[in-house]
Design an enzyme around this catalytic site. Structure first.
Site, mmCIF file in Angstrom:
data_model
loop_
_atom_site.group_PDB
_atom_site.id
_atom_site.type_symbol
_atom_site.label_atom_id
_atom_site.label_comp_id
_atom_site.label_asym_id
_atom_site.label_seq_id
_atom_site.Cartn_x
_atom_site.Cartn_y
_atom_site.Cartn_z
ATOM 1 N N GLY A 100 0.826 -1.207 0.000
ATOM 2 C CA GLY A 100 0.000 0.000 0.000
ATOM 3 C C GLY A 100 0.856 1.250 0.000
ATOM 4 N N GLY A 102 0.963 5.326 1.745
ATOM 5 C CA GLY A 102 0.431 6.310 2.665
ATOM 6 C C GLY A 102 0.839 7.706 2.252
ATOM 7 C CG ASP A 216 -3.823 9.558 12.458
ATOM 8 O OD1 ASP A 216 -4.964 10.072 12.493
ATOM 9 O OD2 ASP A 216 -3.290 9.168 11.403
#
Length: 429
Positions: A100, A102, A216
C-alpha cells in the site's frame, strides 16, 4: 505465453516482472503517454480473467498482444523497470510485493533473508526524500516505533538508508483493519468492539508509560489479525509528550484525522496528552458500534468545528443502536468529553471501565465528576458503595488504589518506628 504458477512468490510475467514492478510499469506507461488509463484497466481486467482460469500472464505481455504497446516499447519499458527495481533493493531483504501507499511512504512486503521471515518495509516517497524535514520526520517515526514493544503494537525491526531511499522495517501483520470491516457496512457487536478497544487501550497504556502519544487513533490504524489479535499501527504522527521543542514547532496546527480528532488537536494546543488518544479511541468505538462517525460534514473544517463546539453533541451510541448497553453509551461519552478534564485521565481508568462492561457490570468511573475521580484516586471507596457497586467492582477499585495506599502506610510505619526509637532512647537515659 503463460508461465508456471507459484504458491508463495508474487506472480511474474514471462519477462520476470513482479506485481510490485507492474505498478511501476503502469506509472511509466502513463507518464510516457503510451496508453490511456482505460486501456490499462482493460488489460488488467483481462489479466484477472486469465488468472481465474489458472492462466498466469503478465500485464506487459497482454498489452503487447492487445496491440496497446509495440514489442520495441515493451523492451524499453522492461529495461527502465529493471533499473528502477534495483533502487528498491535493500541488503538483507527480498522485496516481494507492494502492500500500500500512505501520505509519506510506500509499504512493501519483503522477506528478511537472514532469519527467513516476512516483514513490512516502509520507504519514504522519492518526492519527500528531497526535503530534509521530511527525512527527519520519517527517521523520527522509526525511532519512536522502536521505543515500543507490545503485543498490541506493530513492532519496529530495523531502519536505514540505501541508494537514497530511507526505510524502516516493521513486523508484518496479516489481516484487515477495523475500517475494512466498516467499509463492508458491518457493525461490530458490543462485546467484540469492547474486546478490540480494550486491546488498543492496553497499547496506549504501554505508549503512555514511555511518554508517547499516538495522535492518529482511527479505524484504519487498528489491524485485526487473522488469529484474532489486535495491532495498533502507523506512528507517523506520534510524539513524545516531553518534547517541548517539537510541540512548539507544531503550535496552532490541527494534526490528526478530522472524523476522530480531539478538540485540543483541532485547536493546535501544544500540551496535548494521552487524553487526546482516548478521545480518538472513543470516536473509533462510536463508529464501530453505530456504523457512522460521531460528527459528519461536507468539509473537514465543518467536521472539526463540531468536535470543538460545546453546543454540538454526539447522539448517544445506544440511541442509534438500541442493542447496545447504556453503560457503553456512558463510557463513549466520557471518552469523548469535549473538556478533557471530564474524560478518563489515563488508559488505566479506561481499561477499568471496559473490563466492567465486558463482565456485564456497570462502569465504575464513567460519568463521574472530576472531583469524584480525584477522590477515588485518593482511595475513598466508601462513597461509591451507595452507587450500586458490586463486590467484584470494589475489589477492582481496591486494586486500583492499593499501590498508593501501600506507599503511604510504609512511610507512616517508618515515621512511627522513628518516634518509638526516640522515646525509648529518652526514657533509658
Amino acid at each position: 505465453m503463460a508461465t508456471k504458477t507459484e504458491s508463495n512468490p508474487p506472480a511474474k510475467d514471462s519477462k520476470g516482472l513482479s506485481s510490485l514492478n507492474e505498478l511501476n510499469l503502469e506509472k511509466s506507461i502513463l507518464r510516457r503517454g503510451l496508453a490511456t488509463p482505460n486501456e490499462i484497466e482493460a488489460c488488467k481486467a483481462h489479466k484477472a480473467k486469465l488468472a481465474a482460469k489458472d492462466e498466469c500472464k503478465g500485464l506487459l505481455d497482454i498489452m503487447v498482444e492487445a496491440k496497446v504497446l509495440t514489442k520495441s516499447q515493451s523492451v524499453r519499458l522492461l529495461k527502465e523497470i529493471g533499473e528502477t527495481a534495483k533502487k528498491f533493493e535493500i541488503p538483507g531483504y527480498q522485496v516481494l510485493e507492494r502492500l500500500g501507499k500512505g501520505s509519506m511512504g510506500v509499504v512493501l512486503k519483503a522477506r528478511q533473508t537472514s532469519v527467513d521471515r516476512i516483514v513490512a518495509v516502509k520507504i519514504l516517497l522519492d518526492a519527500l526524500a528531497q526535503n530534509k524535514e521530511f527525512i527527519k520526520r520519517f527517521d523520527r517515526e522509526a525511532k519512536i516505533a522502536a521505543k515500543l514493544s507490545h503485543n498490541n503494537v506493530v513492532n519496529a525491526i530495523d531502519a536505514g538508508e540505501v541508494n537514497g531511499h530511507h526505510f524502516f522495517v516493521m513486523e508484518y501483520v496479516e489481516g484487515g483493519t477495523i475500517k475494512d470491516t466498516l467499509d463492508k457496512k458491518d457493525v461490530f457487536e458490543e462485546k467484540a468492539a469492547l474486546t478490540i478497544v480494550l486491546a488498543v487501550a492496553e497499547a496506549l497504556k504501554h505508549a503512555h508509560q514511555r511518554g508517547l502519544i499516538h495522535r492518529d487513533i482511527k479505524p484504519e490504524n487498528v489491524i485485526l489479525t487473522k488469529d484474532g489479535g489486535v495491532k495498533l499501527a502507523d506512528l507517523g504522527l506520534a510524539r513524545l509528550t516531553a518534547d517541548e521543542k517539537w510541540a512548539m514547532s507544531e503550535a496552532g496546527m490541527a494534526i490528526g484525522t478530522p472524523y476522530y480528532i480531539s478538540p485540543e488537536q483541532v485547536r493546535g494546543q501544544v500540551d496535548v496528552d494521552i487524553r487526546a488518544d482516548i478521545y480518538s479511541l472513543g470516536a473509533t468505538l462510536y463508529h464501530m458500534v453505530t456504523g457512522r462517525v460521531p460528527y459528519d460534514g461536507e468539509a473537514a473544517a465543518e467536521v472539526m468545528r463540531k468536535h470543538v463546539d460545546k453546543n454540538t453533541f454526539i447522539v448517544p451510541p445506544d440511541h442509534i443502536n438500541t442493542k447496545l448497553s447504556s453503560g457503553l453509551g456512558v463510557v463513549v461519552e466520557t471518552m469523548m468529553a469535549k473538556n478533557r478534564e471530564n474524560r478518563y485521565r489515563n488508559p488505566d481508568d479506561l481499561i477499568l471501565d471496559l473490563k466492567c462492561l465486558l463482565q456485564d457490570e456497570s462502569p465504575m468511573l464513567a460519568g463521574q465528576k472530576p472531583d469524584d475521580l480525584a477522590t477515588l484516586a485518593e482511595g475513598d471507596v466508601d462513597g461509591f458503595t451507595n452507587r450500586g457497586a458490586s463486590e467484584a467492582q470494589l475489589i477492582e477499585i481496591a486494586g486500583y488504589v492499593n499501590g498508593r495506599q501501600h506507599m503511604i502506610l510504609a512511610l507512616a510505619a517508618i515515621l512511627a518506628l522513628s518516634v518509638i526509637t526516640n522515646v525509648v532512647m529518652i526514657t533509658t537515659r
